[in-house]
Scaffold this motif. Structure first.
Motif, mmCIF file in Angstrom:
data_model
loop_
_atom_site.group_PDB
_atom_site.id
_atom_site.type_symbol
_atom_site.label_atom_id
_atom_site.label_comp_id
_atom_site.label_asym_id
_atom_site.label_seq_id
_atom_site.Cartn_x
_atom_site.Cartn_y
_atom_site.Cartn_z
ATOM 1 N N ALA A 38 0.826 -1.216 0.000
ATOM 2 C CA ALA A 38 0.000 0.000 0.000
ATOM 3 C C ALA A 38 0.857 1.262 0.000
ATOM 4 N N TYR A 39 2.180 1.109 0.087
ATOM 5 C CA TYR A 39 3.080 2.251 -0.069
ATOM 6 C C TYR A 39 3.318 2.438 -1.564
ATOM 7 N N GLY A 40 2.641 3.426 -2.170
ATOM 8 C CA GLY A 40 2.592 3.512 -3.621
ATOM 9 C C GLY A 40 3.295 4.694 -4.238
ATOM 10 N N ARG A 41 4.165 5.418 -3.470
ATOM 11 C CA ARG A 41 4.852 6.569 -4.049
ATOM 12 C C ARG A 41 5.985 6.129 -4.977
ATOM 13 N N GLY A 42 6.429 7.073 -5.821
ATOM 14 C CA GLY A 42 7.527 6.776 -6.733
ATOM 15 C C GLY A 42 8.775 6.336 -5.999
ATOM 16 N N GLU A 43 9.071 7.008 -4.871
ATOM 17 C CA GLU A 43 10.258 6.628 -4.110
ATOM 18 C C GLU A 43 10.105 5.251 -3.462
ATOM 19 N N ASP A 44 8.837 4.857 -3.172
ATOM 20 C CA ASP A 44 8.611 3.511 -2.629
ATOM 21 C C ASP A 44 8.923 2.452 -3.683
ATOM 22 N N ARG A 45 8.515 2.719 -4.940
ATOM 23 C CA ARG A 45 8.807 1.780 -6.028
ATOM 24 C C ARG A 45 10.322 1.658 -6.218
ATOM 25 N N ALA A 46 11.016 2.816 -6.254
ATOM 26 C CA ALA A 46 12.465 2.793 -6.459
ATOM 27 C C ALA A 46 13.162 2.033 -5.333
#
Length: 718
Positions: A676-684
Motif C-alpha cells: 500500500a506504499y505507492g509513491r515513486g520513491e517507494d517503487r524505487a
C-alpha cells in the motif's frame, strides 16, 4: 588617555598615563623629596616601578630612602614590582648610549609588567652622568621618548642637575617635557614654556573634541590593553576606557570595568576572542566579527582595531534583537521543514491505511462477481469485505472529523445524556475486538452521571480510548473503565496493561498524526488521529483529557474530566455516503507455478491465496519474514509475493535475507512487492532492495495474476 594616576607629588597631584615631566635638582635631598613619594604612590597603585640612579644617589641609598617611607620595600623588590638599577646598566650598557635600545627596553619592561597583571609602569632616570658631547643625542632621546610614553601606560620623571645645565640646556629640557619641577624656597613649582603651554592647550581642546565624540557615539566604544604571557601570547586584556553607549549596551558602568581584566568582568568569555583581540593589538590588523557575551546574554557586532601597539579599541552595536529574529526564522524554517516531513509521512501512512482494506474489498468483490466461490468461501469473502469496509469508513470519518476540527465546523447535537449508557455502548462495541485478543474488559461505575452533551460524540470519545487500549494491550491483558462524580465534575478513567507510553512521547500523544512508530515495521496501524479527536471532542464538551504512563511496557491511563453542565446546543452536521463499484474479472492460468504469499494481514493473505489459487497456482502463505524464509527453504517457490509494511521485520528485511541465500536455496526467486506504499520513491526503494516488480495496492486480481505469470515465466526461463 584620561586614566588619572596619583603622582604622590603634592604640587603635581594626578597625572594621566603618558605624562613625561622632569625635575631640576641641586642636592640629594631634592631628589629624595620628589622621587620617594613618586615611587611610593606607584607601588601602592599596583604599578611596575623602575628607578635608574646616578650620583648623588646610588641604588643602595635610593633603597634606604624608600625604606624610610615604605618599610616593606624588600617585598616589592622580591616580587619584581620594583627595580633600582644604576645608569651604567641601563643607559650605558655596552659602554655607550643607544637611543633605540633604551626605548625598546622601556616598552619590553612595560609589556612584561602588563602580562603579570600590573596596571602600568612609572620610571625615573637621572641624567647627571650625561657628558656635554652627548647632550644633543640625549635631547633627541627625550623627544623620542615623548612619542613612546604618549602611546603606553607609562609615566616618566627625568631628573636634571642644575650644576650640569646651562640656559640653553634648560630650555631644551623644558621643551621636551610637559612641565618641570623647580624648587623656589621651600616649595616646588611647575614651569611650562609658552610653546609647551600652547601645545598642551591645543591638545586639551583636541582631546575634549575627541572625548565628546567618544562619549556621544551611538556605538559602544572601549579601549583596552592586551595582557600577554611570558611567551608573548595574549591571555587577557584590561579595560582602559569606555563611553556612555558602552554602559547602555552592556549594562556595565565605567567604574565596574576600567582598570580591570576582562576575565574578572566576564568570567565566561571565550578564550578564542582574547586570541582575536590579541592578534589585533599585537599585529595592528583590523577585524570585524560577531560575539556573544554569555554573562550579559547579548549578541554584539564588533569592529576592532589597534590605535597603539599592545592596545585595541572595539566599536560595537547590540544585535541581540536581530540575532533573535534570525533564530526565530531558523526555528520557523525548521518547523516548516518538520511539518512538511510529517505531511509526507502522514500521506504515505494514509495511502497505506486506505489501500490495505481497499485491496481486500476489491479483491473479494471481484471473486464474488465470478460466481465460482463455494458457500463457505463466499461467507468468508462477505465477512472480509464488511470488516475492511468498516475499517476504511472509520479512517475516512476520522479524516473528516479532523478537517471539521481544523476549520471549526465540528458541531455538537446537545441533549441530556446518561453517561453510563454511553460508556456501556462503547464497551459493547469494542467487546468483540477485546474477546478476539482474550483481553478482559472491566468496568466500575461508582456513579451514574447525567450531563448535557452529544451522545454520539461522547461515545466516540470513549470508543476511541477503548479501541486504543485494546490495540496496544497484548493478549491476556486487561482494560478497565472507571466512572466517578466528585462534586460537579465527572471523571472517567480508561486504564490498560498494554505497551505503555515513553516519557518523551507523553506530551505529544494528543497531537494530530502523532505516532511513536511510523516505520514500515510498525506493529499497529492507524493514522494517529484518534487521540487528537478525543481531545477536541472533550474540550468541545468543556472538559479535559490527560494521559499518564509509568513507562514503556507498563500500561497507560487516560483520564477524561467533564463538567455536569457543558456548552449550549448547536445544530449537528448530517453524514454522507459514497457509492461503490464492481468491475468485471478475467483470469489467466497460473497452472504449475508455485507461489509464496507473505502478508501479516489474514484477510489480505487469504484474498491473495484465493485469487492466485483460483488461477491454478499452487499457493503457500506466510504471516511473517521468519515463516516466509522457512517456506522458501522447504518448498523452493517459483514466485514470491510479499507485503512491505509488516511488524518486527518488514518486506525489505525479507528480500534482503532472501537475496543473501544461495541460488540453489531460493536466493534468486523472482519477487513482487505488493504494498500500500505507492509513491515513486517507494517503487524505487523496492526495486533497489531486490524485488523485480512493485505492485501498489489496491490491485485488481487480473493484474496480480498477470504479474505473477510474468515472474513465473522468468523463473521457468532461468
Amino acid at each position: 588617555m584620561s586614566d588619572q594616576r596619583m603622582t604622590g607629588i603634592e604640587s603635581v597631584g594626578e597625572a594621566p598615563w603618558g605624562t613625561h615631566f622632569c625635575q631640576f635638582y641641586q642636592t640629594r635631598q631634592d631628589l629624595v623629596e620628589i622621587l620617594v613619594p613618586y615611587f611610593v604612590a606607584g607601588l601602592r597603585s599596583h604599578e611596575f616601578c623602575m628607578w635608574v640612579t646616578c650620583e648623588p644617589l646610588d641604588p643602595r641609598q635610593a633603597k634606604d630612602a624608600l625604606a624610610e617611607r615604605l618599610p616593606d620595600v624588600d617585598r616589592f623588590l622580591e616580587a619584581g614590582q620594583l627595580e633600582i638599577v644604576p645608569h651604567t646598566e641601563w643607559y650605558l650598557r655596552g659602554g655607550s648610549f643607544d637611543l633605540q635600545r633604551v626605548l625598546d627596553g622601556w616598552v619590553e619592561k612595560l609589556d612584561l609588567a602588563l602580562s603579570r597583571g600590573l596596571e602600568g609602569m612609572r620610571v625615573t632616570g637621572n641624567t647627571a652622568w650625561l657628558e656635554q658631547a652627548n647632550w644633543r643625542s640625549f635631547a633627541d632621546y627625550e623627544a623620542a621618548i615623548n612619542n613612546v610614553i604618549g602611546r603606553h601606560r607609562m609615566i616618566a620623571l627625568c631628573t636634571y642637575s642644575l650644576e650640569k645645565c646651562g640656559a640653553s640646556e634648560i630650555m631644551d629640557v623644558i621643551k621636551n617635557h610637559e612641565f618641570a619641577l623647580v624648587r623656589r624656597g621651600d616649595q616646588w613649582e611647575l614651569i611650562e614654556s609658552r610653546e609647551r603651554r600652547a601645545t598642551v592647550e591645543a591638545l586639551r581642546r583636541s582631546e575634549a573634541r575627541h572625548r565628546s565624540l567618544f562619549d556621544h557615539s551611538l556605538n559602544g566604544l572601549a579601549l583596552h590593553q592586551i595582557v600577554t604571557d611570558g611567551e608573548g601570547q595574549p591571555v587577557d586584556y584590561v579595560f582602559l576606557d569606555v563611553n556612555r553607549a558602552f554602559e547602555e549596551l552592556t549594562g556595565l558602568t565605567a567604574a565596574q570595568v576600567v582598570g580591570r581584566r576582562v576575565t574578572e568582568v566576564l568570567p565566561d568569555i571565550e578564550r578564542s576572542f582574547i586570541s582575536v583581540y590579541g592578534r589585533v593589538a599585537l599585529t595592528g590588523e583590523s577585524m570585524e566579527f560577531d560575539q556573544y557575551a554569555g554573562s550579559l546574554g547579548r549578541h554584539y557586532e564588533i569592529s576592532a582595531f589597534s590605535p597603539a601597539p599592545g592596545q585595541f579599541a572595539a566599536s560595537f552595536v547590540d544585535v541581540t534583537a536581530r540575532k533573535r529574529a534570525e533564530q526565530a526564522l531558523r526555528e520557523q524554517a525548521e518547523q516548516l521543514a518538520e511539518a512538511n516531513r510529517l505531511k509526507d509521512e502522514f500521506l504515505a501512512t494514509l495511502s497505506h491505511e486506505l489501500r490495505t482494506p481497499l485491496n481486500s474489498i476489491l479483491g473479494w468483490a471481484q471473486l464474488l462477481s465470478t460466481g465460482v466461490l463455494d458457500s463457505k468461501t463466499t461467507e468468508k469473502a462477505i465477512g472480509a469485505i464488511a470488516r475492511n469496509a468498516h475499517a476504511q469508513t472509520k479512517l475516512i470519518n476520522d479524516i473528516l472529523d479532523v478537517s471539521r476540527i481544523i476549520t471549526g465546523k465540528l458541531r455538537l447535537d446537545l441533549q441530556t445524556v446518561g453517561l453510563d449508557r454511553v460508556i456501556a455502548a462503547a464497551i459493547d462495541s469494542i467487546r468483540p475486538a477485546a474477546n478476539a485478543k482474550k483481553i478482559r474488559l472491566a468496568s466500575s461505575l461508582r456513579a451514574r452521571p447525567v450531563l448535557v452533551g452529544d451522545p454520539d460524540r461522547l461515545q466516540q470519545i470513549f470508543w476511541n480510548l477503548l479501541a486504543n487500549a485494546v490495540k496496544f494491550t497484548p493478549a491476556g491483558g486487561e482494560v478497565r473503565v472507571e466512572v466517578d462524580q466528585p462534586g460537579s465534575k465527572i471523571v472517567v478513567r480508561v486504564a490498560d496493561t498494554g505497551s505503555g507510553i515513553a516519557p518523551e512521547f507523553l506530551p505529544y500523544v494528543f497531537e494530530r498524526f502523532s505516532q511513536l512508530d511510523t516505520s514500515t515495521r510498525r506493529v499497529h496501524g492507524g493514522l494517529g488521529l484518534g487521540l487528537a479527536i478525543v481531545r477536541h471532542l472533550t474540550e468541545l464538551h468543556g472538559g479535559t483529557v490527560k494521559a499518564d504512563s509509568p513507562g514503556e511496557g507498563r500500561g497507560a491511563t487516560f483520564t477524561v474530566t467533564l463538567p455536569v453542565r457543558a456548552v449550549q446546543a448547536r445544530p449537528s452536521e448530517a453524514p454522507s455516503a459514497r457509492p461503490g463499484a464492481r468491475p468485471a474479472l478475467e483470469l489467466t492460468s497460473l497452472a504449475g507455478i508455485r507461489v509464496l504469499v507473505v502478508d501479516d494481514e489474514p484477510d489480505a493473505r487469504e484474498l491473495l491465496a484465493a485469487v492466485l489459487g483460483g488461477a491454478g497456482a499452487q499457493v503457500s502463505t506466510a504471516a511473517s519474514t521468519r515463516e516466509a524464509l522457512a517456506v522458501i527453504e522447504r518448498e523452493r517457490p517459483d514466485v514470491l509475493v510479499s507485503d512491505i509494511g509488516m511488524p518486527e521485520q518488514d518486506g525489505y528485511d525479507l528480500i534482503e535475507k532472501v537475496r543473501a541465500l544461495p541460488a540453489d536455496r531460493g536466493g534468486t526467486v523472482p519477487a513482487a512487492a505488493l504494498t500500500a506504499y505507492g509513491r515513486g520513491e517507494d517503487r524505487a526503494r523496492a526495486i533497489a532492495a531486490g524485488y523485480h516488480l512493485h505492485v501498489p495496492k489496491p490491485v485488481m486480481p487480473e493484474e496480480l495474476i498477470a504479474a505473477v505469470a510474468t515472474l513465473g515465466r522468468a523463473a521457468a526461463g532461468s
